[in-house]
Design an enzyme around this catalytic site. Structure first.
Site, short mmCIF file in Angstrom:
data_model
loop_
_atom_site.label_atom_id
_atom_site.label_comp_id
_atom_site.label_asym_id
_atom_site.label_seq_id
_atom_site.Cartn_x
_atom_site.Cartn_y
_atom_site.Cartn_z
N HIS A 1 0.85 -1.19 0.00
CA HIS A 1 0.00 0.00 0.00
C HIS A 1 0.89 1.24 0.00
CE1 HIS A 1 -3.87 1.99 1.84
NE2 HIS A 1 -3.47 2.57 0.72
N HIS B 1 3.50 1.06 3.35
CA HIS B 1 3.33 -0.03 4.30
C HIS B 1 2.71 -1.23 3.58
CE1 HIS B 1 -0.61 2.02 4.44
NE2 HIS B 1 -1.10 0.82 4.69
N ASP C 1 -0.37 -4.25 4.02
CA ASP C 1 -1.59 -4.61 4.74
C ASP C 1 -1.74 -6.13 4.74
OD1 ASP C 1 -2.62 -2.00 5.37
OD2 ASP C 1 -3.04 -1.75 3.24
N LYS D 1 32.09 11.37 -13.47
CA LYS D 1 32.23 11.92 -12.13
C LYS D 1 31.21 13.04 -11.96
CE LYS D 1 35.48 13.62 -8.70
NZ LYS D 1 34.47 14.50 -8.10
N ASP E 1 29.38 16.13 -9.92
CA ASP E 1 29.74 17.22 -9.01
C ASP E 1 28.58 17.45 -8.05
OD1 ASP E 1 31.04 19.26 -7.79
OD2 ASP E 1 30.83 20.71 -9.43
N GLU F 1 32.77 17.27 -14.95
CA GLU F 1 33.97 17.37 -14.12
C GLU F 1 35.06 16.37 -14.52
OE1 GLU F 1 35.11 17.72 -9.36
OE2 GLU F 1 33.15 16.94 -9.97
#
Length: 470
Positions: free
Chosen positions: A37, A43, A45, A181, A183, A325
């Site tokens: 659910h 969660h 049930d 890579k 950043d 980067e």
């Protein structure tokens, strides 16, 4: 028996929800269903056929697969039609969200009392002997009584020190893979029972700062995992640490939620350290990435970027052309070594960048007269705090004021630097508590950074972990 569904019906508007109204239907079968659910909180049930209705419990962390106690919240009885119910409960209705059938089957009843229910499940995924028992007040727990199906399964650890990369040149392609890579800021994602906990390199919980990443936990359902990755903020398609810094500094929940919608981040996942009760640290990088791929973690705010075996030079050149980067080279047979800067991971940058510790500041002149002009920088080497120069470019007015406000409470009378060249006269010294990121051209012979440019402060790295650039 006729009123056992009154509470169920009172909570629902049957003209707006597809859920069945149902009737109490006495029968001889003992069936159960477990539904995933995805409502306001994720969660499961659990519903047991009993005397014409489905006795129901909400289980936040799911049906336990080992001998742990999981919370089970007793809810209203549901009609028997709910054994087959799945679908979308519209917003504005009780329990709004997506309901999926996780498992269903039959069960043997051993005991049914007001405070204790003992059963054996015969489902495809949920099997074995369990007891539901009420503790003090209205709280219930569910406990697996049988030995776990996997006796080697272990509980999810609370922390794993992230593995670090060395800075260097491209290795030979034989036996190496290459990743972009990113950043951003390094983070480990601990996911259990559909719930996400994000932790920084400093072992600080940062989940609340990035609410847009919470659905990643739901995407993994009942899997228990630890993911390694980078939280990145994109600006016009490119990672922007300055933009990310605006998120890192927020503390008020309302601000965080607004920014999570206007400037959302993306979690770039590049490693899998734990999977369903088993550590993957000893497995090779290549095997960990294959297991990570099977989880199919591609979503609105998370991605699993590809890795490329061989041709590191080509990927580095492509990253440079895109303004990224650089790349990280990872040896295919390398295990995950917590807390170590391993030669099995090598970061190769298109521009030189490093972290530095702020040890002081100098006043500006001209347009910055009377305000912060430059930060005085340092790093640690062999236990000494070494002077590494100054940085005065890369700031805007808002950042100048913010940084100066952070520096004022850290003022001290004496220099924190214990090695290297001496800071210029008039430097206002501070306790070395703040870590900054800079890009720079080179290092001079006396160990100071040439032409550094400020990128931002970061709170995910401890000052004592900041060393001389390699």
């Amino acid at each position: 028996m006729a009123d056992r569904l009154d509470q169920y019906r009172a909570k629902r508007q049957f003209g707006e929800t597809p859920e069945p109204a149902g009737e109490v239907e006495p029968g001889e079968q003992l069936r159960f269903v477990v539904q995933e659910h995805s409502a306001r909180s994720m969660h499961w049930d659990l519903r047991l056929e009993h005397e014409g209705t489905l006795a129901s419990w909400a289980v936040p962390k799911g049906i336990p697969v080992d001998k742990r106690n999981n919370l089970a919240v007793r809810t209203e009885d549901h009609p028997l039609e709910y054994l087959d119910f799945h679908g979308e409960i519209p917003a504005g209705n009780y329990g709004a969200g997506t309901m999926k059938i996780f498992d269903r089957g039959t069960y043997e009843l051993h005991k049914w009392r007001d405070k204790e229910v003992m059963v054996t499940f015969h489902g495809e995924r949920v099997k074995g002997k369990y007891v539901l028992f009420r503790t003090d007040g209205k709280n219930w727990m569910i406990h697996r009584m049988d030995p776990p199906a996997d006796p080697t399964r272990e509980p999810l650890p609370e922390w794993i020190e992230p593995m670090l990369a060395r800075q260097g040149e491209l290795p030979g392609d034989d036996g190496w893979a290459y990743e972009i890579k990113w950043d951003g800021i390094r983070a480990l994602a601990f996911i259990e029972g559909g719930r996400l906990k994000l932790m920084s390199r400093r072992k600080t919980t940062i989940t609340g700062g990035y609410p847009e990443l919470a659905p990643l936990g739901r995407a993994l359902g009942t899997h228990e995992v630890i993911l390694d990755g980078e939280i990145v903020s994109f600006d016009n398609g490119l990672p922007s640490f300055q933009r990310l810094q605006q998120r890192m500094n927020l503390t008020h929940e309302a601000q965080i939620r607004r920014m999570s919608q206007s400037q959302p981040v993306v979690f770039m996942i590049f490693d899998l350290l734990w999977l369903d009760g088993h550590s993957l640290l000893e497995q090779t990088y290549e095997d960990r990435r294959k297991l990570l791929a099977k989880l199919e973690l591609t979503g609105p705010r998370w991605q699993t970027p590809a890795y490329h075996v061989g041709n590191g030079a080509g990927l580095l050149e492509a990253s440079k052309a895109q303004g990224l980067e650089g790349v990280v080279a990872k040896r295919l047979n390398c295990p995950y070594i917590p807390g170590r800067r391993s030669p099995g991971w090598v970061k190769v940058k298109n521009v030189r960048s490093t972290e530095v510790v702020v040890g002081g500041w100098t006043r500006g002149d001209g347009g910055r007269a009377g305000r912060l002009g430059a930060l005085t920088l340092g790093f640690y080497e062999d236990g000494e705090f070494v002077f590494a120069g100054k940085v005065g470019s890369g700031f805007n007015d808002a950042e100048l004021k913010r940084v100066q406000d952070l520096l004022e409470p850290l003022a001290r009378d004496t220099s924190p630097f214990t090695a290297g060249a001496k800071p210029e006269k008039g430097t206002r010294f501070v306790e070395p508590k703040l870590v900054a990121s800079v890009v720079y051209g080179d290092m001079t012979r006396d160990g100071t950074l040439r032409h550094p440019v400020y990128k931002g402060l970061r709170d995910d790295i401890a000052p004592e972990d900041v060393c001389r650039p390699e």
